[in-house]
Enzyme design. Structure first.
Site, PDB file in Angstrom:
ATOM      1  NE  ARG A 103      22.555  30.620 -29.017  1.00 42.28           N
ATOM      2  CZ  ARG A 103      21.856  29.918 -29.917  1.00 42.28           C
ATOM      3  NH1 ARG A 103      21.624  28.638 -29.743  1.00 42.28           N
ATOM      4  NH2 ARG A 103      21.392  30.500 -30.999  1.00 42.28           N
ATOM      5  CG  HIS A 130      18.215  34.683 -31.909  1.00 32.57           C
ATOM      6  ND1 HIS A 130      19.558  34.814 -32.204  1.00 32.57           N
ATOM      7  CD2 HIS A 130      17.874  33.401 -32.276  1.00 32.57           C
ATOM      8  CE1 HIS A 130      20.004  33.676 -32.712  1.00 32.57           C
ATOM      9  NE2 HIS A 130      19.011  32.811 -32.765  1.00 32.57           N
ATOM     10  CD  GLN A 133      16.732  32.781 -36.622  1.00 28.68           C
ATOM     11  OE1 GLN A 133      17.526  31.993 -36.139  1.00 28.68           O
ATOM     12  NE2 GLN A 133      16.259  32.649 -37.848  1.00 28.68           N
ATOM     13  CG  ASP A 222      11.186  30.166 -31.343  1.00 28.63           C
ATOM     14  OD1 ASP A 222      11.755  29.087 -31.591  1.00 28.63           O
ATOM     15  OD2 ASP A 222      11.622  30.980 -30.493  1.00 28.63           O
ATOM     16  CB  CYS A 262      14.249  30.832 -35.541  1.00 29.11           C
ATOM     17  SG  CYS A 262      13.567  30.197 -34.002  1.00 29.11           S
ATOM     18  NE  ARG A 290      21.248  33.081 -37.499  1.00 31.62           N
ATOM     19  CZ  ARG A 290      21.358  32.484 -36.303  1.00 31.62           C
ATOM     20  NH1 ARG A 290      20.482  31.563 -35.963  1.00 31.62           N
ATOM     21  NH2 ARG A 290      22.290  32.837 -35.441  1.00 31.62           N
TER      22      ARG A 290
HETATM   23  N1   CP Z   1      18.001  29.420 -34.819  1.00 29.04           N
HETATM   24  C1   CP Z   1      19.076  29.196 -34.025  1.00 29.04           C
HETATM   25  O1   CP Z   1      19.654  30.107 -33.423  1.00 29.04           O
HETATM   26  O2   CP Z   1      19.475  27.893 -33.973  1.00 29.04           O
HETATM   27  P1   CP Z   1      20.564  27.273 -32.991  1.00 29.04           P
HETATM   28  O3   CP Z   1      20.008  27.344 -31.601  1.00 29.04           O
HETATM   29  O4   CP Z   1      20.765  25.876 -33.468  1.00 29.04           O
HETATM   30  O5   CP Z   1      21.824  28.090 -33.103  1.00 29.04           O
HETATM   31  N1  NVA Z   2      13.375  30.838 -28.494  1.00 31.41           N
HETATM   32  C1  NVA Z   2      14.346  29.796 -28.727  1.00 31.41           C
HETATM   33  C2  NVA Z   2      15.142  30.075 -29.958  1.00 31.41           C
HETATM   34  C3  NVA Z   2      16.144  29.037 -30.330  1.00 31.41           C
HETATM   35  C4  NVA Z   2      16.950  29.414 -31.529  1.00 31.41           C
HETATM   36  C5  NVA Z   2      15.254  29.664 -27.508  1.00 31.41           C
HETATM   37  O1  NVA Z   2      15.643  30.681 -26.944  1.00 31.41           O
HETATM   38  O2  NVA Z   2      15.568  28.538 -27.117  1.00 31.41           O
END
Ligand code: CP
Ligand code: NVA
Length: 303
Positions: A103, A130, A133, A222, A262, A290
């Site tokens: 990530r 993502h 997701q 989101d 999400c 997930r």
């Molecule tokens: N939706 C999602 O990716 O959540 P987290 O940021 O908690 O992993």
């Molecule tokens: N768009 C958000 C998604 C979190 C799961 C971010 O990138 O923070």
């Protein structure tokens, strides 16, 4: 070497296969059966940003499939490239483990890891996309609507990483997506074009949330402030006024419409508490999936 960096990298048939495998593995899981296809395998998980769902669902998925996951938090790895280059990390870790997930802020970091790794690399969210997701979302939609093709999805809010992967998944899998964003926060044209030219689905950008939800089977939102955008928070809150998923907006949609997010959800901002807690909300089924999608993905990539 097979990686999972973007929805775009897979054919429709491959994505449908992953969804089928997710459903099969979910059925095994729900009847307390075990599939230990990853016995002895190790996944290294590199996080430049925080996480609840992604970290825990990958870790549980690895344990459940008989393997093991190692979590490297932002303090351990810093911003990848600062302590040592991504290409070195990829080659070192490939000597120790059977898979990498990352990530990151910059999407290029994940691409660079994949370029140099000799084990599969999974995109666990970048500023650009993502995909895990979006696939868990497709699994959830399939379960609740019993199909994907021809469904109408309204995404209300920021044209961000989540919106982009959703658009690509809709394009490939035959859903019609309408994104409603304030001016300046739209999904970029090339991503919309890819979604429209890469399958039977479509993606269209509008500014009016009411226009987006009018025929929607699913209403998705989101956060207005993604990880890394904290300094823009006050400006974004001002700019996104009128883009909240609330009872007023739901009243303009068909009563069958399901609500998705999400997570994490900022109640009172992009979604109201009453909508998040309503009968129409499927956000916790979505979060659960997930785990089930990622079990399928890990099995496909690492067994
Ligand atoms: N939706 C999602 O990716 O959540 P987290 O940021 O908690 O992993
Ligand atoms: N768009 C958000 C998604 C979190 C799961 C971010 O990138 O923070």
């Amino acid at each position: 070497m097979r990686h999972f960096l973007s929805i775009q990298d897979r054919t429709k048939e491959e994505l449908l296969h992953l969804l089928r495998l997710s459903r099969e593995l979910k059925a095994v899981y729900k009847t307390h059966g075990r599939d230990t296809c990853l016995a002895g395998k190790v996944l290294a998980m590199l996080f430049e940003k925080t996480s609840l769902r992604t970290r825990i669902s990958f870790e549980v998925a690895m344990a459940d499939l008989g393997g093991h996951a190692i979590y490297l938090k932002p303090e351990d790895i810093g911003i990848i490239g600062r302590r040592e280059p991504a290409k070195d990390m990829a080659r070192v870790l490939s000597r120790y483990v059977d898979g990498l997930m990352a990530r990151t802020f910059a999407h290029e970091t994940i691409v660079e890891l994949a370029r140099y790794a000799s084990v599969p690399v999974i995109n666990a969210l970048s500023d650009w996309s993502h995909p895990c997701q979006a696939m868990a979302d497709m699994l959830t939609i399939q379960e609740h609507c019993e199909r994907l093709e021809g469904l109408k999805l309204a995404y209300i809010g920021d044209g961000n990483n989540v919106a982009r992967s959703l658009a690509l998944a809709c394009g490939k899998l035959g859903l019609a997506l309408v994104i409603a964003s304030p001016p300046g926060y739209e999904l970029d044209e090339p991503s919309l074009a890819t979604a429209n030219n890469d399958g039977d689905g479509s993606a269209r950008q509008v500014t009016d949330p009411a226009e987006a939800v009018v025929e929607a089977d699913i209403i998705y939102t989101d956060t207005w402030v993604s990880m890394g955008q904290e300094e823009e928070k006050q400006q974004r809150i001002r700019d996104f006024q009128g883009y909240q998923v609330n009872a007023g907006l739901l009243a303009k949609a068909p009563s069958r419409a399901k609500v998705m997010h999400c997570l994490p959800a900022y109640r009172g901002m992009e979604i109201t508490d009453d909508v998040a807690e309503s009968e129409q909300s499927i956000i916790f089924d979505q979060a659960e999936n997930r785990l089930h999608f990622q079990r399928a993905l890990l099995k496909e990539l690492m067994s």
